[in-house]
Design an enzyme around this catalytic site. Structure first.
Site, short mmCIF file in Angstrom:
data_model
loop_
_atom_site.label_atom_id
_atom_site.label_comp_id
_atom_site.label_asym_id
_atom_site.label_seq_id
_atom_site.Cartn_x
_atom_site.Cartn_y
_atom_site.Cartn_z
N ASP A 35 -1.91 -2.38 14.79
CA ASP A 35 -1.25 -1.48 13.70
C ASP A 35 -1.60 0.01 14.02
O ASP A 35 -2.62 0.26 14.73
CB ASP A 35 -1.36 -1.83 12.46
CG ASP A 35 -0.54 -3.37 12.31
OD1 ASP A 35 0.28 -3.62 12.87
OD2 ASP A 35 -1.04 -3.71 11.42
N LYS A 57 4.02 0.00 12.16
CA LYS A 57 5.13 0.11 11.18
C LYS A 57 5.04 1.48 10.65
O LYS A 57 4.15 1.56 9.85
CB LYS A 57 5.06 -1.09 10.29
CG LYS A 57 5.22 -2.24 10.97
CD LYS A 57 5.05 -3.59 9.74
CE LYS A 57 5.05 -4.84 10.63
NZ LYS A 57 4.71 -5.90 9.76
N MET A 172 -0.09 1.63 -0.53
CA MET A 172 1.32 1.73 0.00
C MET A 172 2.11 1.96 -1.27
O MET A 172 3.13 1.57 -1.27
CB MET A 172 1.61 0.43 0.58
CG MET A 172 0.82 0.11 1.80
SD MET A 172 1.36 -1.55 2.45
CE MET A 172 0.62 -2.69 1.29
#
Length: 252
Positions: A35, A57, A172
């Site tokens: 990632d 992502k 997040m």
């Protein structure tokens, strides 16, 4: 003969906080599916001979969907290769490591977990914000901020969260910080509760933005706060002092 899959947590982005086990596994990998959260400091050290697959992502845009990532892990392992699934923080804390573990096990492929230091712990610590403190907080709750707290049936119990007297850490959550702060206040949380948003973890360009539940949405907007960031809510934020140097040297 199947190879083996390693679900490796890279920690909060500083190479010095990658575990020795994680370093050893990465160095002998045939394939690394990574990632973006491990950060360039760690990603730049991936072995040159390894096949490197970007699974990053970015704000809803995925290089690969989750089922595609899992299919690649299984495929490469069935070729007899040593496969590293490299994630930021810890694979089991909002990292979908549990799903990947289930998939690999279902295929009869050996798998090993290599825990990592979560950014939920390391990032506030690097700024001198203890998540627990005998005077201020005896419990910590870690949430995902991806869920919109105003949707009809949220998975999180915001009324219960508003009653907690300890520290709340949100990962997040930058995009929803205004909604999160508002719903906590609506459910009884004191609007003067301190909030800190720590951008870019342990990178040299990290920034801290502080406010209260009542002000943090406007302050964050004015400051141009962007992810990735760790949000800390609670009285322990008052221990942050912008005038002091970082407490821990993270230079590799």
């Amino acid at each position: 003969m199947n190879g083996k899959v390693y679900l490796v947590g890279s920690g909060p982005g500083a190479e010095g906080l990658l575990t020795q086990r994680g370093r050893a596994i990465i160095d002998r990998a045939d394939v690394v599916l990574f990632d973006q959260l491990p950060g360039e400091e760690i990603l730049s050290t991936l072995p040159a001979r390894a096949e490197k697959i970007d699974c990053g992502k970015f704000g809803g845009k995925h290089n690969l969907e989750q089922d595609e990532i899992e299919a690649l892990m299984v495929d490469r392992a069935k070729q007899g290769k040593t496969v590293v699934r490299l994630k930021g923080g810890d694979p089991f804390l909002f990292g979908r490591g549990g799903e990947e573990l289930e998939t690999v096990r279902a295929e009869g492929i050996p798998v090993e977990m290599v825990p990592g230091i979560s950014s939920a712990l390391a990032v506030p610590a690097s700024m001198g914000i203890p998540l627990t403190h005998r005077k201020y907080a005896s419990q910590v709750t870690i949430l995902t901020g991806n869920e919109d707290p105003t949707k009809p049936e949220p998975a999180l119990d915001w009324k219960l969260l508003a009653q907690l007297r300890g520290t709340i850490v949100i990962l997040m959550g930058v995009a929803n910080i205004g909604k999160i702060a508002a719903v906590l206040v609506q459910n009884g949380k004191d609007g003067s509760t301190p909030v800190a948003i720590i951008e870019r973890g342990l990178r040299k360009d990290r920034l801290v933005t502080t406010g209260t539940l009542e002000t943090i949405a406007d302050v964050a907007k004015s400051a141009g706060v962007k992810p990735p960031a760790v949000i800390v809510i609670g009285d322990v934020v008052n221990l942050y002092d912008a005038g002091l140097p970082d407490l821990i040297p993270y230079e590799s």
